[in-house]
Design an enzyme around this catalytic site. Structure first.
Site, PDB file in Angstrom:
ATOM      1  N   SER A  10       0.923  -0.753  -0.185  1.00 16.76           N
ATOM      2  CA  SER A  10      -0.248  -0.121   0.292  1.00 16.76           C
ATOM      3  C   SER A  10       0.791   1.065   0.281  1.00 16.76           C
ATOM      4  O   SER A  10       1.903   1.247   1.075  1.00 16.76           O
ATOM      5  CB  SER A  10      -0.722   0.428   1.231  1.00 16.76           C
ATOM      6  OG  SER A  10      -1.330   1.510   1.224  1.00 16.76           O
ATOM      7  N   HIS A  35      -0.699  -0.965  -4.604  1.00 14.22           N
ATOM      8  CA  HIS A  35      -2.206  -0.575  -3.968  1.00 14.22           C
ATOM      9  C   HIS A  35      -2.380   1.187  -3.614  1.00 14.22           C
ATOM     10  O   HIS A  35      -1.812   1.546  -2.791  1.00 14.22           O
ATOM     11  CB  HIS A  35      -2.555  -1.568  -2.500  1.00 14.22           C
ATOM     12  CG  HIS A  35      -3.494  -0.756  -2.596  1.00 14.22           C
ATOM     13  ND1 HIS A  35      -4.777  -2.048  -2.773  1.00 14.22           N
ATOM     14  CD2 HIS A  35      -4.252  -0.857  -1.664  1.00 14.22           C
ATOM     15  CE1 HIS A  35      -6.287  -1.341  -2.095  1.00 14.22           C
ATOM     16  NE2 HIS A  35      -5.446  -0.545  -0.713  1.00 14.22           N
ATOM     17  N   ASP A  37      -4.476   3.427  -1.849  1.00 11.88           N
ATOM     18  CA  ASP A  37      -5.150   4.351  -0.730  1.00 11.88           C
ATOM     19  C   ASP A  37      -5.976   5.761  -1.208  1.00 11.88           C
ATOM     20  O   ASP A  37      -4.599   6.140  -0.443  1.00 11.88           O
ATOM     21  CB  ASP A  37      -4.738   3.786   0.353  1.00 11.88           C
ATOM     22  CG  ASP A  37      -5.097   2.304   0.582  1.00 11.88           C
ATOM     23  OD1 ASP A  37      -3.738   2.161   1.571  1.00 11.88           O
ATOM     24  OD2 ASP A  37      -5.852   1.800   0.807  1.00 11.88           O
ATOM     25  N   MET A  39      -8.406   9.179  -0.418  1.00 16.89           N
ATOM     26  CA  MET A  39      -8.989   8.845   0.788  1.00 16.89           C
ATOM     27  C   MET A  39      -9.343  10.751   0.762  1.00 16.89           C
ATOM     28  O   MET A  39      -8.628  11.043   0.027  1.00 16.89           O
ATOM     29  CB  MET A  39      -8.502   8.612   2.126  1.00 16.89           C
ATOM     30  CG  MET A  39      -8.043   7.193   1.735  1.00 16.89           C
ATOM     31  SD  MET A  39      -6.987   7.590   4.043  1.00 16.89           S
ATOM     32  CE  MET A  39      -6.389   5.883   3.509  1.00 16.89           C
ATOM     33  N   HIS A  68      -7.488   1.911  -4.792  1.00 12.27           N
ATOM     34  CA  HIS A  68      -8.710   1.663  -3.350  1.00 12.27           C
ATOM     35  C   HIS A  68      -9.685   3.043  -3.925  1.00 12.27           C
ATOM     36  O   HIS A  68      -8.550   3.862  -2.454  1.00 12.27           O
ATOM     37  CB  HIS A  68      -8.227   0.765  -2.874  1.00 12.27           C
ATOM     38  CG  HIS A  68      -9.216   1.071  -1.692  1.00 12.27           C
ATOM     39  ND1 HIS A  68      -9.138   0.164   0.656  1.00 12.27           N
ATOM     40  CD2 HIS A  68     -10.607   0.946  -1.202  1.00 12.27           C
ATOM     41  CE1 HIS A  68      -9.701   0.502   0.883  1.00 12.27           C
ATOM     42  NE2 HIS A  68     -10.685   1.207   0.119  1.00 12.27           N
ATOM     43  N   MET A  70     -11.495   5.290  -1.465  1.00 10.30           N
ATOM     44  CA  MET A  70     -11.876   5.004  -0.430  1.00 10.30           C
ATOM     45  C   MET A  70     -13.079   6.739  -0.058  1.00 10.30           C
ATOM     46  O   MET A  70     -12.128   7.583   0.396  1.00 10.30           O
ATOM     47  CB  MET A  70     -11.745   5.599   1.075  1.00 10.30           C
ATOM     48  CG  MET A  70     -11.274   3.981   1.113  1.00 10.30           C
ATOM     49  SD  MET A  70      -9.373   3.251   2.757  1.00 10.30           S
ATOM     50  CE  MET A  70      -8.007   3.343   0.956  1.00 10.30           C
ATOM     51  N   MET A 142     -11.842  -5.398   3.725  1.00  8.61           N
ATOM     52  CA  MET A 142     -11.318  -4.510   4.838  1.00  8.61           C
ATOM     53  C   MET A 142     -11.089  -4.862   6.540  1.00  8.61           C
ATOM     54  O   MET A 142     -12.124  -5.801   6.962  1.00  8.61           O
ATOM     55  CB  MET A 142     -12.324  -3.456   4.897  1.00  8.61           C
ATOM     56  CG  MET A 142     -11.848  -2.356   3.832  1.00  8.61           C
ATOM     57  SD  MET A 142     -10.566  -2.021   3.205  1.00  8.61           S
ATOM     58  CE  MET A 142      -9.770  -1.052   4.360  1.00  8.61           C
ATOM     59  N   ASP A 180      -7.078  -6.313   3.432  1.00 14.43           N
ATOM     60  CA  ASP A 180      -6.478  -4.650   3.658  1.00 14.43           C
ATOM     61  C   ASP A 180      -6.585  -4.338   4.968  1.00 14.43           C
ATOM     62  O   ASP A 180      -8.127  -3.893   5.051  1.00 14.43           O
ATOM     63  CB  ASP A 180      -6.842  -3.715   2.366  1.00 14.43           C
ATOM     64  CG  ASP A 180      -6.070  -2.329   2.336  1.00 14.43           C
ATOM     65  OD1 ASP A 180      -6.768  -1.157   1.795  1.00 14.43           O
ATOM     66  OD2 ASP A 180      -5.424  -2.253   3.101  1.00 14.43           O
TER      67      ASP A 180
HETATM   68  C1  DX5 Z   1      -7.338   1.692   5.648  1.00 18.84           C
HETATM   69  C2  DX5 Z   1      -5.589   1.040   4.565  1.00 18.84           C
HETATM   70  C3  DX5 Z   1      -4.580   0.806   5.233  1.00 18.84           C
HETATM   71  C4  DX5 Z   1      -3.565   0.480   4.586  1.00 18.84           C
HETATM   72  C5  DX5 Z   1      -2.527  -0.957   4.911  1.00 18.84           C
HETATM   73  O1  DX5 Z   1      -7.747   2.476   5.102  1.00 18.84           O
HETATM   74  O2  DX5 Z   1      -6.139   0.564   3.489  1.00 18.84           O
HETATM   75  O3  DX5 Z   1      -5.294  -0.621   5.513  1.00 18.84           O
HETATM   76  O4  DX5 Z   1      -3.485   0.843   2.660  1.00 18.84           O
HETATM   77  O5  DX5 Z   1      -1.988  -0.390   6.268  1.00 18.84           O
HETATM   78  P1  DX5 Z   1      -1.553  -1.269   6.755  1.00 18.84           P
HETATM   79  O6  DX5 Z   1      -0.691  -2.281   6.620  1.00 18.84           O
HETATM   80  O7  DX5 Z   1      -0.142   0.009   7.267  1.00 18.84           O
HETATM   81  O8  DX5 Z   1      -2.288  -1.370   8.281  1.00 18.84           O
HETATM   82 ZN    ZN Z   2      -6.812   0.078   0.506  1.00 19.50          ZN
END
Ligand code: DX5
Ligand code: ZN
Length: 221
Positions: A10, A35, A37, A39, A68, A70, A142, A180
């Site tokens: 990620s 990946h 993320d 947000m 991804h 969010m 998740m 994830d």
């Molecule tokens: C949550 C993120 C995390 C990230 C991974 O919104 O999507 O899950 O990708 O985080 P770690 O692997 O550091 O828990």
């Molecule tokens: Zn993610």
């Protein structure tokens, strides 16, 4: 048959002051996907990064670009992320209000020739995905509340991974199962044993001095 486990670091956990270096490092270390993320500070209480970052790095490597979302109103951003280099776009079922809207987002992603995934938060039932499972390429379960890296793995999500695998077998669907959040060598193995195909890991990988070893552990090699 030895199951191939896909590792998707990620980017959220990368060093944003030297992104490309970090990406090259995890690619050389054996990662398969990257990946992203995304947000928006509304769907989740954090703002990470957006289209310009994906645009800047997505073609600087040969990893599969796993985006991804969010975010609220995912339908408004599909074209932009496709142009930016997404190979797969996953949106949250909690960010759509009706089946019609959900199918519209699925079709918008597919008509761009990009793979489509739907993600569910830890406390959202798998059953909410039933109408869509024959149309999607991936379910993202998740394993933490979305919004931040470095959180602890939520045990109860393992049952959801098992259920996704059971439904896929029973209905002969083709979607992959991705997890994830809080993934390391121990939680990753438990997720794979439960049926996960793809492991997203941020803090377990980025910033560490033994990334190849850690990726091998996630792949059970
Ligand atoms: C949550 C993120 C995390 C990230 C991974 O919104 O999507 O899950 O990708 O985080 P770690 O692997 O550091 O828990
Ligand atoms: Zn993610």
């Amino acid at each position: 048959m030895i199951k191939k486990i896909i590792v998707a670091p990620s980017l959220l956990a990368a060093n944003f002051a030297s992104l490309n270096e970090d990406i090259q490092r995890i690619q050389q270390a054996g990662a398969d996907w990257l990946h992203y993320d995304i947000m928006d500070g509304h769907f989740v209480p954090n703002i990470s990064f957006g289209v310009p970052i994906v645009q800047a790095v997505s073609r600087q490597h040969t990893l599969f670009n796993d985006v991804h979302l969010m975010i609220e109103h995912p339908e408004a951003y599909i074209d932009a992320f496709v142009q930016a280099g997404a190979n797969l776009i996953t949106f949250h079922i909690e960010a759509t209000q009706t089946e019609l809207q959900t199918f519209a987002v699925i079709n918008l992603i597919k008509k761009n020739g990009v793979k489509v995934g739907i993600s569910i938060k830890p406390h959202t039932d798998v059953s909410i995905l039933n109408p869509y499972l024959g149309q999607i390429d991936l379910i993202l379960v998740m394993t933490v509340e979305p919004g931040f890296g470095g959180q602890a793995f939520i045990e109860s999500t393992l049952e959801k991974v098992k259920l996704c695998k059971q439904i896929r077998t029973e209905k002969k669907y083709h979607y992959l199962i991705e997890v994830d959040g809080g993934i390391n060598d121990l939680t990753g193995k438990r997720c794979v044993d439960a049926g996960a195909d793809i492991l997203v890991a941020g803090s377990y990988l980025f910033g560490k001095n033994d990334i190849p070893t850690r990726i091998k552990k996630l792949k059970n090699e």
